[in-house]
Design a protein around this motif. Sequence first.
Motif, mmCIF file in Angstrom:
data_model
loop_
_atom_site.group_PDB
_atom_site.id
_atom_site.type_symbol
_atom_site.label_atom_id
_atom_site.label_comp_id
_atom_site.label_asym_id
_atom_site.label_seq_id
_atom_site.Cartn_x
_atom_site.Cartn_y
_atom_site.Cartn_z
ATOM 1 N N HIS A 32 0.821 -1.227 0.000
ATOM 2 C CA HIS A 32 0.000 0.000 0.000
ATOM 3 C C HIS A 32 0.842 1.258 0.000
ATOM 4 C CE1 HIS A 32 -2.331 -2.967 2.567
ATOM 5 N NE2 HIS A 32 -3.059 -2.844 1.480
ATOM 6 N N ASP A 34 2.108 4.092 1.853
ATOM 7 C CA ASP A 34 2.494 4.288 3.273
ATOM 8 C C ASP A 34 3.188 3.058 3.874
ATOM 9 O OD1 ASP A 34 0.732 2.406 4.421
ATOM 10 O OD2 ASP A 34 -0.194 3.852 5.755
ATOM 11 N N ASP A 35 3.155 1.908 3.175
ATOM 12 C CA ASP A 35 3.893 0.733 3.670
ATOM 13 C C ASP A 35 5.398 0.926 3.496
ATOM 14 O OD1 ASP A 35 1.546 -0.607 4.149
ATOM 15 O OD2 ASP A 35 1.684 -1.923 2.391
ATOM 16 N N HIS A 151 -0.431 -7.371 3.092
ATOM 17 C CA HIS A 151 0.996 -7.217 3.423
ATOM 18 C C HIS A 151 1.725 -8.553 3.239
ATOM 19 C CE1 HIS A 151 0.055 -3.612 6.313
ATOM 20 N NE2 HIS A 151 -0.017 -3.284 5.044
#
Length: 819
Positions: A32, A34-35, A151
């Motif tokens: 994503h 921001d990961d 994730h």
Amino acid sequence: MEAQRTISGEVEIRQALDRLDTLGSVMMIAAHPDDENTALLAYFSRGLYLRTAYLSLTRGEGGQNLIGSEQGDELGVIRTQELLSARKIDGAEQFFTRAIDFGFSKTAAETFTKWPREKLLADVVWNIRRFRPDVIVLRFSGTPRDGHGQHQVSAIIGKEAFSAAADPSKFPEQLQWVQPWQAKRLMWNTFAFTAEQQKEEAAIKDKLPVDLGEFSQELGFSYSEIAGMSRSQHRSQGMGAAEPKGSTKNYLVTIAGDRATKNVFEGIDTTWSRVAGGSAIALLIEKARDSFTGRRAETLLPLLVEARTRVAALKDPLAVRKLHEIDETIALLSGLWLDAAADKYAATPGTPVKIAITALARVPMNATLTSVKLTGMDGIPQLDLAPATLVFNEPSRYSLTVLVPQTEPPSQPYWLVEPKDGALYAVRDPRLIGDPENAPVLEAHFRVRIAGAEIEITRPVEHRYIDHIYGEQLRPLAIVPPVGVTIPEQALVFASAAPRRIDVFVKANIANASGDVYLDAPSGWHIEPATRHFDLASVDEQTTASFTMSPPSSDASGELRAVATVGGRKITSSTEVIEYPHIPAQTLFPASQAKLVRAPIVTLSKNIGYIVGAGDEVPSALRQIGCEVTFLSADDLVRADLSKYDAIVTGVRAFNTRPDLRANYQRLWDYAQNGGTVVVQYNVLEGGPFGGNPTLLDHIGPYPIKVSRDRVTDEDAPVTFPNPQNPVLHIPNEITPHDFEGWVQERGLYFANEWDPKYESVLETHDPGEQPMPGGMLYTKYGKGVYIFSAYSWFRELPAGIPGAFRIFANMLSASKAQ
Ligand SMILES: [Zn+2]
């Protein structure tokens, strides 16, 4: 809109020269926006001068938007641009796959039921083959420790892709454009948020430390500080981040390839000697770098021009890329300003766009503009230019008018052109997969002869204008149809057979737009009149075309489309412009359509008070079933007469976002005591490793309720009735399992896990393999009224037109009248 012109001049030249001298590359993979570990990206790109990329599987469209009302596709467009803004600061590049963020999932297995594994792998392999990274860094471990199933999948697929990219038998259809590629090393950038994870991290052997708090004298910042600036671009996620000073240890562990014990690029040649014929080039570039004193950078030109000649003679793909970098560096050293500005930011097929072309040498030297070529549309005219000497600091100006071809498509983001393929975007041209955004509508290619070399510099054609507050601004040029047609609701819900007024907005993208608009509905849905005429004099003028719609007498569903005809051309989309200060304006074209639902929905409560929290579309959904909705202000919560409302509803996260609600909760319980109905929708449990205040939810109900992070992400998870006699299940609508069909994204989130025995659970649901979760809806009589806690995702289901969700919500609103 906010200009980012921080790293420039001498620093920019030094960074460009160091980058020219470095031939290594690295790609980080996660799920994503921001990961990514932004500090590590900044360290690779701005500290080690490597070509650096972040491959995010998704555009983050399943999350919550903290800066506006955009959801889904629109949110994905915003997050894409936020990533690009972040990358401008940390210096990395941005790529994606076709995967759509469908919301939270608990396991990798659940994620793979939505994302076809082979197609996802193909996209990651394609990105690797195209970028050719020496090192791949996974952000996640591929185990349940990563939390979110998406994730986990990013690491599982990343590991598979590391070897699959090198295997010519895998996805051979890609080999017409790219070669197989074996990265030298696959690493995991470990993370530890909890004490447990810190213990695990400490136990990992052979991990390579990297200090991201290292200060760069060249930049005047540490990589962690740059990461803070970059991360703070994720405004739609409320990711405003600190710019931490001092040492910040990070660790990388080798998962595949040769184990690194000293540094990430150990054993990998990142110098020019990895290219045949490269050593001579290295000598020239090093000499240029070492003789740069910070002034008179143009004195380096002879060295770079000689290096350019040698690079141009090489066939290696790395050299091809370096040629482009050398040209940009030569332009930078020469203070060259090359610009192609359109006189407008939106153009319609068949209309002209005037383009102002400027070339300026801001350093005294011999430079000649030899040609300017425009690309991007068929049959466009070209500038008839005799080679022109650029006079020191005197702009050479040219202009050209381009007639946009009638066949030019609107500039819809390429991944939104085709209908979606489940939880993947459908992309017709496979070569586009991975690109962060569309290529510019028009590009100008300048050829300039400098110090004996002819360089080529490409610039997008953009609209340049002055904003009286923000100063000089750029906006991408977009191709738009003559008008946009919008049905404001995502779904139109008819609770009875009574006819209703349907409004359609028509907005002009050109002056003097005239035409007709009509609604296209399935048989059984009656619409009057058949068409409406519109005349719009100026750009951005909007009119409302109203129709009366009668639904079928019995249950039905279908699709409604609005169509405008202008000069024989049919327009079936809205024109939506997304504008925020931290990203360039984005234009997209959502289909002008709405879901039609005719279902029996009865409510005993009409007059609803609504306490808006983070913002949701529940109020407009309630208006569709005949409710009057009044928004309650801070002042209303203190002193208004609440007894006139049949029910009071708190919007999503209202207890998180409204201190006035937390201060006046007792007024709601008093209102219930006197016979009212209070419905509390979901609130976020704050606190824990990510900060926040866990006491915000202390008074969420009249008796104690403890909210947890429990959620049910499977939108088809079976729902049962622990107390089948509860009136919410019967009055006025009889609720059956059928009412839980067709739900979207999830069942609910932040369920209660402990509550006072005075509450009765109304619904129970849980994800496959998990314990029952009866804390999603709690009911209690309170005095003469009723209080209901309900963490089911009404804010998603009602706007999506799910009939069962409407029927249950109507029963909640009716609760005190149903006793
Ligand atoms: Zn994530």
